[in-house]
Write an enzyme that holds these catalytic residues in place. Structure first.
Site, PDB file in Angstrom:
ATOM      1  N   GLU A 125      27.804  42.757  18.035  1.00  0.00           N
ATOM      2  CA  GLU A 125      28.151  43.468  16.800  1.00  0.00           C
ATOM      3  C   GLU A 125      28.297  42.532  15.599  1.00  0.00           C
ATOM      4  O   GLU A 125      28.070  42.933  14.461  1.00  0.00           O
ATOM      5  CB  GLU A 125      29.428  44.280  16.984  1.00  0.00           C
ATOM      6  CG  GLU A 125      29.269  45.524  17.850  1.00  0.00           C
ATOM      7  CD  GLU A 125      29.447  45.261  19.330  1.00  0.00           C
ATOM      8  OE1 GLU A 125      29.524  44.065  19.731  1.00  0.00           O
ATOM      9  OE2 GLU A 125      29.509  46.231  20.106  1.00  0.00           O
TER      10      GLU A 125
ATOM     11  N   PHE B 133      41.263  54.160  26.350  1.00  0.00           N
ATOM     12  CA  PHE B 133      40.168  53.241  26.656  1.00  0.00           C
ATOM     13  C   PHE B 133      39.379  52.922  25.380  1.00  0.00           C
ATOM     14  O   PHE B 133      38.995  53.818  24.639  1.00  0.00           O
ATOM     15  CB  PHE B 133      39.248  53.863  27.706  1.00  0.00           C
ATOM     16  CG  PHE B 133      38.042  53.001  28.002  1.00  0.00           C
ATOM     17  CD1 PHE B 133      38.195  51.752  28.587  1.00  0.00           C
ATOM     18  CD2 PHE B 133      36.768  53.429  27.669  1.00  0.00           C
ATOM     19  CE1 PHE B 133      37.093  50.959  28.836  1.00  0.00           C
ATOM     20  CE2 PHE B 133      35.660  52.637  27.925  1.00  0.00           C
ATOM     21  CZ  PHE B 133      35.821  51.387  28.506  1.00  0.00           C
ATOM     22  N   GLN B 134      39.165  51.665  25.130  1.00  0.00           N
ATOM     23  CA  GLN B 134      38.452  51.166  23.947  1.00  0.00           C
ATOM     24  C   GLN B 134      39.088  51.629  22.637  1.00  0.00           C
ATOM     25  O   GLN B 134      38.409  51.845  21.644  1.00  0.00           O
ATOM     26  CB  GLN B 134      36.965  51.530  24.006  1.00  0.00           C
ATOM     27  CG  GLN B 134      36.241  50.762  25.109  1.00  0.00           C
ATOM     28  CD  GLN B 134      34.743  50.793  24.998  1.00  0.00           C
ATOM     29  OE1 GLN B 134      34.150  51.742  24.496  1.00  0.00           O
ATOM     30  NE2 GLN B 134      34.085  49.730  25.475  1.00  0.00           N
TER      31      GLN B 134
ATOM     32  N   LYS C  98      36.074  60.191  17.600  1.00  0.00           N
ATOM     33  CA  LYS C  98      34.942  60.856  18.253  1.00  0.00           C
ATOM     34  C   LYS C  98      34.945  62.363  18.020  1.00  0.00           C
ATOM     35  O   LYS C  98      33.895  62.984  17.827  1.00  0.00           O
ATOM     36  CB  LYS C  98      34.974  60.560  19.763  1.00  0.00           C
ATOM     37  CG  LYS C  98      33.725  61.034  20.474  1.00  0.00           C
ATOM     38  CD  LYS C  98      33.690  60.602  21.926  1.00  0.00           C
ATOM     39  CE  LYS C  98      32.352  61.012  22.548  1.00  0.00           C
ATOM     40  NZ  LYS C  98      32.277  60.615  23.962  1.00  0.00           N
TER      41      LYS C  98
ATOM     42  N   MET D 109      29.624  18.128  10.572  1.00  0.00           N
ATOM     43  CA  MET D 109      30.654  18.067   9.543  1.00  0.00           C
ATOM     44  C   MET D 109      32.004  17.672  10.136  1.00  0.00           C
ATOM     45  O   MET D 109      32.763  16.908   9.541  1.00  0.00           O
ATOM     46  CB  MET D 109      30.748  19.401   8.804  1.00  0.00           C
ATOM     47  CG  MET D 109      31.579  19.350   7.543  1.00  0.00           C
ATOM     48  SD  MET D 109      30.985  18.121   6.353  1.00  0.00           S
ATOM     49  CE  MET D 109      29.911  19.120   5.322  1.00  0.00           C
TER      50      MET D 109
END
Lengths: 580, 163
Positions: free
Chosen positions: A58, A120-121, A170, A488
């Site tokens: 993502e 969940f999630q 949802k 760096m």
């Protein structure tokens, strides 16, 4: 389905999300499906206007959307599921936020009745994203979706741009529940009215100062790029014959090959830019925010300069450096007004003083021109690679970068003549940005050359996207400046920690050529400078293939100039042994 | 210097957390905070007292103004204003202390709003320093519990903070 006797359509929440994006003119969205977004993905499947690009992580979706925005000025769109999908997107959202990039990120959420129950999630995306967004919305009623989407784009793109998150539970997208859909043409928000022009009195005062300046510098940042003001900036600068320096975010705002361009300023800015700033009597700051990588120690910053500061965000003015003349407004409009004032003024810029000032600047330029030394060894200098890239692409390519030494070399040695072509994570400094950013640009500018300048450290932070490149035929060119170390970090360890290279050495690197070949792309290994030009031309000639150039560069090279910590603008290391 | 900043904002879920989040995110100090809806149910009025130099307070007001849910911001301390805070304080009140506490309470123009054989609960309204003075006049030995509302304020004269 239409409401009987009308042309008003009935759509489900899921369909409304997709339709609203279409009505916003969105062509591509970048995302990754998951449980809470299945209704939306089903709606996507059943139409062809909005095309979805499936990434492999993502974070890459947000960077692709972000890079599209950087290249076009319009908000990019990412779509990620709840929980881990949303948290994976946070780095990309923060990246856009720090650089004021317009973006709309739609995140799935668990069903409303489950919110707060550790479902969940489930994750509190409104809470997590709040410090790194311009605004966020939670959809509470499906019928609000069109107006929320319209507001999200309006907020993301207007004023000082930034990312906006829309969290969609949802149950707001249930396919069987339909509502009348109408996309609002206009947005009215009593609490949000971006400024459209500057204060004329202030602009007049500033113009007077400009016309009286003896040692002026125009210092511009990302605001000129995102504010589409580079034409006005260029005209005003030429009219006044003032030197121009750009921040890391502002490169391309003024033509990089122009005589009046004195390079980037700040921590790794050019000698002449930093010297000119320090000795200036007037600084015209446009869409720049006097960030700590520019100013060095604020109390020693430009001791003789008056500061005129144009910015669309009042909070950026006098935040770190007090402005003598603050002007709140869009760079484009304010600069246009200044141009008219300068043209209409009886007073001319002080030609004698400017002549002397340019002599001084040219002397600084000459004193510290080339900046890097090549030695007899075959080991390439990273700077040579960037110079070659500039040559091979005629300074016309989109160049994205990751973060570290290679980013600074790209900023210093690629001559950007156009805005929106230099795409890098300036504020947040996000390693892993370069490849997805290049993909986001290439997808929308298929006929242009897109190069990703990266290192063997950064590229491994999102290397899985080589797979996405294969799926969507994204023939970007990846230039991996391979110094086998986190350059760096190592440079700072050399300079400040007696070369104790704690965790900055990269052991067991993959064979990049084989790796990219396994993804279906072309790999090249370049070890000698004498091979570089041929290889690079060959890579860019392969128009329809992604080419990964694994380029071995001098692992001991440092980025210079480098400002001395807590010093003024003019306190710099110029090489490993010379200091100002 | 202490500042009282009044904020008119959308009465929306999450609006308060944006304001509070801003203060912690940018390392600004919050001395007290009150928030409640106004006569217009779509608007909330929030009052925050903070301590900072002029530069910090200027940043605070600018950053607050940037929040999308914030409609208006005013630093009341810039002009003539009235500030009030409500305190309810539960005190041990038995024996000769009972009369003493009643007297102190009268001096500060507090009201006894609840009584038991051994306690008084006193309500006091005023500027924060008056409430502080009451607490120190009583001494910690007699104090059982203190609850303060935080400061709210309004400009003197005809100036109003509204849409």
């Amino acid at each position: 389905m239409l409401i009987e006797g009308t042309t008003v359509e009935l759509l489900s929440g899921a369909e409304m999300v997709v339709r609203a994006l279409r009505d916003e003119g969105v062509k591509y969205i970048y995302g990754y499906p998951g449980g809470s977004l299945l209704h939306v993905y089903d709606a996507l499947f059943q139409q062809e206007d909005v095309q979805h690009v499936l990434v492999r992580h993502e974070q890459a979706a947000t960077h692709m959307a972000d890079a599209y925005a950087r290249a076009t000025g319009k908000a990019g769109v990412a779509l990620v599921t709840s929980g881990p999908g949303a948290t994976n997107a946070v780095t990309g959202i923060a990246t856009a936020f720090m650089d004021s990039i317009p973006m709309v990120v739609i995140t799935g959420q668990v069903m409303s009745h489950l919110i707060g129950e550790d479902a969940f999630q489930e994750t509190d995306m409104l809470g997590i994203s709040r410090p790194v967004v311009k605004h966020n919305f939670s959809v509470q009623r499906p019928e609000d979706i069109p107006s929320i989407v319209r507001k999200a784009f309006h907020i993301a793109e207007s004023g000082r741009p930034g990312p906006v998150v829309i969290d969609v539970p949802k149950d707001m997208t249930t396919p069987t529940e339909r509502y009348p859909y109408e996309y609002p043409k206009q947005v009215k928000m009593r609490s949000y009215t971006p400024i459209t022009r500057g204060h004329t009195g202030q602009i007049k005062k500033a113009t007077d100062l400009l016309l009286n300046a003896k040692r002026p510098v125009i210092y511009t940042g990302g605001g000129v790029i995102m504010g589409d003001a580079s034409t006005e900036l260029t005209e005003l600068s030429r009219l006044l014959n003032f030197p121009v320096t750009n921040t890391l975010m502002g490169l391309g705002g003024f033509p990089g090959t122009d005589r009046q361009f004195i390079g980037m300023l700040g921590m790794h800015g050019s000698y002449e830019a930093n010297m000119a700033m320090h000795h200036a009597d007037l600084i015209l700051a446009v869409g720049a925010r006097f960030d700590d990588r520019v100013t060095n120690a604020c109390d020693k910053f430009c001791p003789t300069a008056k500061v005129v500061h144009i910015d669309i965000d009042p909070a950026s003015i006098s935040k770190t450096i007090q402005a003598d003349i603050p002007i709140v407004g869009p760079a484009k409009v304010v600069l246009e007004e200044m141009i008219q004032l300068v043209k209409g003024s009886k007073k001319q810029p002080d030609a004698d003083a400017l002549h002397a000032w340019w002599q001084q600047i040219d002397e600084w330029r000459q004193r510290h021109g080339g900046r890097f030394r090549t030695d007899d060894s075959e080991l390439m200098k990273p700077q040579q690679v960037i110079e070659m890239l500039s040559k091979v692409t005629n300074g016309d390519a989109f160049v994205t970068s990751d973060v570290g030494q290679h980013q600074m070399f790209a900023a210093q040695y690629y001559k950007f003549n156009k805005p929106n072509r230099w795409i890098n994570s300036g504020g947040l400094g996000t390693m892993g940005f370069g490849l997805p950013a290049a993909m986001g640009v290439k997808m929308n500018f298929p006929d242009d050359d897109v190069a990703c300048v990266t290192g063997e450290g950064s590229i491994q932070m999102n290397i899985q996207e080589l797979s996405t490149c294969n799926q969507y035929d994204l023939p970007v060119k990846i230039l991996c400046l391979n110094n086998q170390s986190l350059g760096m970090v190592r440079q700072w360890q050399d300079m400040n920690y007696e070369s104790r290279h704690s965790q900055s050495y990269m052991k067991s690197l993959p064979d990049f050529v084989k790796l990219v070949e396994s993804y279906g792309h072309v790999g090249m290994k370049v070890d000698k400078y004498s091979d570089l030009e041929g290889a690079m031309r060959e890579a860019f000639a392969l128009k329809d293939r992604l080419v990964f150039m694994d380029i071995a560069v001098d692992p001991f090279e440092h980025v210079y100039p480098m400002q001395v910590p807590r010093g003024s603008m003019r306190d710099m290391w110029l090489s490993k042994t010379e200091r100002t | 210097m202490r500042h009282i900043i009044s904020v008119l904002m959308e009465n929306e879920p999450g609006a308060l957390s944006r304001v509070v989040g801003l203060f912690s995110q940018r390392n600004y100090n919050i001395e007290s905070l009150t928030v409640a809806p106004t006569e217009d149910a779509t608007l909330s009025r929030l009052t925050v007292t903070t301590i900072g130099n002029d530069r910090v307070v200027e940043q605070i007001t600018k950053q607050l103004n940037k929040l999308i849910d914030v409609v208006k911001v005013v630093d009341l301390s810039e002009g003539e204003h009235i500030e009030r805070e409500v305190m309810m304080i539960k005190l041990k009140a038995s024996g000769q202390m009972r009369a003493e506490i009643k007297r102190t309470c009268d001096i500060f123009r507090g009201q006894i709003i609840d009584v038991t054989p051994t306690t008084y609960t006193v309500q006091l309204v005023g500027a924060s320093d008056k409430l502080d003075a009451f607490i120190s006049a009583l001494g910690s030995a007699s104090i059982l519990e203190v609850v303060r509302s935080g400061v709210c304020g309004i400009a003197r004269g005809e100036k109003v903070l509204s849409l």
